[in-house]
Scaffold this motif. Structure first.
Motif, PDB file in Angstrom:
ATOM      1  N   LYS A   1     -11.189   1.180  10.601  1.00  0.00           N
ATOM      2  CA  LYS A   1     -12.339   2.000  10.954  1.00  0.00           C
ATOM      3  C   LYS A   1     -12.700   2.884   9.761  1.00  0.00           C
ATOM      4  O   LYS A   1     -11.811   3.386   9.063  1.00  0.00           O
ATOM      5  CB  LYS A   1     -12.029   2.859  12.173  1.00  0.00           C
ATOM      6  N   PRO A   2     -13.996   3.100   9.504  1.00  0.00           N
ATOM      7  CA  PRO A   2     -14.403   3.869   8.323  1.00  0.00           C
ATOM      8  C   PRO A   2     -13.700   5.215   8.189  1.00  0.00           C
ATOM      9  O   PRO A   2     -13.291   5.598   7.099  1.00  0.00           O
ATOM     10  CB  PRO A   2     -15.916   4.045   8.527  1.00  0.00           C
ATOM     11  N   MET A   3     -13.538   5.944   9.293  1.00  0.00           N
ATOM     12  CA  MET A   3     -12.917   7.264   9.225  1.00  0.00           C
ATOM     13  C   MET A   3     -11.433   7.190   8.845  1.00  0.00           C
ATOM     14  O   MET A   3     -10.847   8.184   8.428  1.00  0.00           O
ATOM     15  CB  MET A   3     -13.056   7.983  10.573  1.00  0.00           C
ATOM     16  N   ASP A   4     -10.815   6.002   8.991  1.00  0.00           N
ATOM     17  CA  ASP A   4      -9.387   5.860   8.696  1.00  0.00           C
ATOM     18  C   ASP A   4      -9.103   5.387   7.269  1.00  0.00           C
ATOM     19  O   ASP A   4      -7.962   5.482   6.801  1.00  0.00           O
ATOM     20  CB  ASP A   4      -8.739   4.874   9.676  1.00  0.00           C
ATOM     21  N   VAL A   5     -10.119   4.871   6.584  1.00  0.00           N
ATOM     22  CA  VAL A   5      -9.892   4.274   5.262  1.00  0.00           C
ATOM     23  C   VAL A   5      -9.273   5.281   4.293  1.00  0.00           C
ATOM     24  O   VAL A   5      -8.284   4.993   3.611  1.00  0.00           O
ATOM     25  CB  VAL A   5     -11.208   3.708   4.686  1.00  0.00           C
ATOM     26  N   ALA A   6      -9.859   6.480   4.221  1.00  0.00           N
ATOM     27  CA  ALA A   6      -9.353   7.476   3.276  1.00  0.00           C
ATOM     28  C   ALA A   6      -7.927   7.909   3.616  1.00  0.00           C
ATOM     29  O   ALA A   6      -7.140   8.268   2.730  1.00  0.00           O
ATOM     30  CB  ALA A   6     -10.277   8.690   3.243  1.00  0.00           C
ATOM     31  N   THR A   7      -7.568   7.855   4.908  1.00  0.00           N
ATOM     32  CA  THR A   7      -6.204   8.211   5.319  1.00  0.00           C
ATOM     33  C   THR A   7      -5.210   7.192   4.787  1.00  0.00           C
ATOM     34  O   THR A   7      -4.149   7.558   4.248  1.00  0.00           O
ATOM     35  CB  THR A   7      -6.113   8.281   6.857  1.00  0.00           C
ATOM     36  N   TYR A   8      -5.524   5.908   4.941  1.00  0.00           N
ATOM     37  CA  TYR A   8      -4.640   4.862   4.419  1.00  0.00           C
ATOM     38  C   TYR A   8      -4.460   4.994   2.905  1.00  0.00           C
ATOM     39  O   TYR A   8      -3.357   4.797   2.379  1.00  0.00           O
ATOM     40  CB  TYR A   8      -5.196   3.482   4.755  1.00  0.00           C
ATOM     41  N   VAL A   9      -5.542   5.327   2.214  1.00  0.00           N
ATOM     42  CA  VAL A   9      -5.458   5.471   0.760  1.00  0.00           C
ATOM     43  C   VAL A   9      -4.663   6.718   0.384  1.00  0.00           C
ATOM     44  O   VAL A   9      -3.820   6.685  -0.508  1.00  0.00           O
ATOM     45  CB  VAL A   9      -6.869   5.497   0.128  1.00  0.00           C
TER      46      VAL A   9
END
Length: 211
Positions: free
Chosen positions: A47-55
Motif C-alpha cells: 500500500k502506498p502509505m506503507d512503502v516509506a515504512t518498509y524502506v
C-alpha cells in the motif's frame, strides 16, 4: 512498489529506463513479492502509505512513493529523485458556500492538514478518515476536507469545490539510509538510469511543445 494510482506509471518508467521488471508485474497478480533473478532484483508490492515504512526499516533498499506520503509520514529516508509521474495536489475542498459550522477538517492526511492550518493561523479540529473523504462535508461531519486531487472529477460529482492548494505532489524514488551507504554503487547506477531517462523524456516533451 506502491499499489494503486502510481503503480502503472512507475512500472512504465522503470521498463522504459531499461530496468528489468518481472513479467508478473505487468499482469494482474495477487503475489506480493516478484523477482527478476537476472538483475538480482526483488519487487515488493505494498500500500502506498506503507512503502516509506518498509524502506525506513531496511527491508527494502529503494521505494517509489508519492510526495504526499513523505510529507505525512516524515519517515527517515533519503529522497533521491523526483520521478515526475502521477502529478496531483493536496488541496482543501468543501461545499461552494464555504460556511464554517463546526471547524472540523476530515482527511487521510492529519499531519499535513494540522501543519497547514497552523501555518495560516486557523484553529481547526482534524478528523482522520481512511476513505470516502468527500462524504464528510455532505453529511455534516466536517466543514472541509484535505485530500489528494488529480482531475477534480470526484469533487465535482459530489458537489464540492477545490478551495485552496496546499502543495503539489509527484512520485519520488527514496532509499534506506544504511543501504545507500552500503550499496552506493548499485543504488547510484539505478538512480542514474532513471535520471537519464527522465531527462531524455523531458527533452522530448519540450521538443514536441516547440513544434
Amino acid at each position: 512498489m506502491p499499489k494503486g494510482r502510481i503503480y502503472e506509471e512507475a512500472l512504465e518508467i522503470l521498463a522504459d529506463a531499461g530496468v528489468p521488471v518481472p513479467d508478473d508485474l505487468t499482469k494482474e497478480t495477487r503475489k506480493l513479492i516478484l523477482t527478476a533473478p537476472e538483475a538480482q532484483l526483488a519487487f515488493f508490492l505494498a500500500k502506498p502509505m506503507d512503502v516509506a515504512t518498509y524502506v525506513e526499516y531496511g527491508v527494502a533498499d529503494l521505494g517509489i512513493v508519492g510526495k504526499d506520503v513523505l510529507l505525512e509520514e516524515s519517515r527517515n529516508v533519503y529522497e533521491l529523485l523526483d520521478l515526475q509521474i502521477s502529478p496531483c495536489r493536496v488541496s482543501v475542498a468543501g461545499l461552494p458556500d464555504k460556511k464554517t459550522v463546526n471547524g472540523r477538517i476530515a482527511t487521510k492526511y492529519p499531519s499535513i492538514a494540522e501543519k497547514y492550518f497552523r501555518s495560516i493561523g486557523e484553529q481547526v479540529e482534524v478528523v482522520k478518515l481512511n476513505g470516502s473523504i468527500e462524504l464528510a462535508p455532505l453529511i455534516g461531519l466536517a466543514d472541509r476536507i484535505v485530500d489528494i486531487v488529480s482531475t477534480g472529477q470526484t469533487l465535482r460529482e459530489n458537489g464540492l469545490i477545490e478551495l485552496e492548494t496546499i502543495t503539489t505532489v509527484t512520485s519520488r524514488l527514496i532509499a534506506n539510509r544504511a543501504s545507500y551507504q552500503l550499496k552506493y554503487k548499485r543504488i547510484n547506477q539505478f538512480y542514474d538510469q532513471l535520471k537519464q531517462h527522465i531527462e531524455r523524456r523531458g527533452s522530448r516533451d519540450e521538443d514536441r511543445q516547440s513544434e
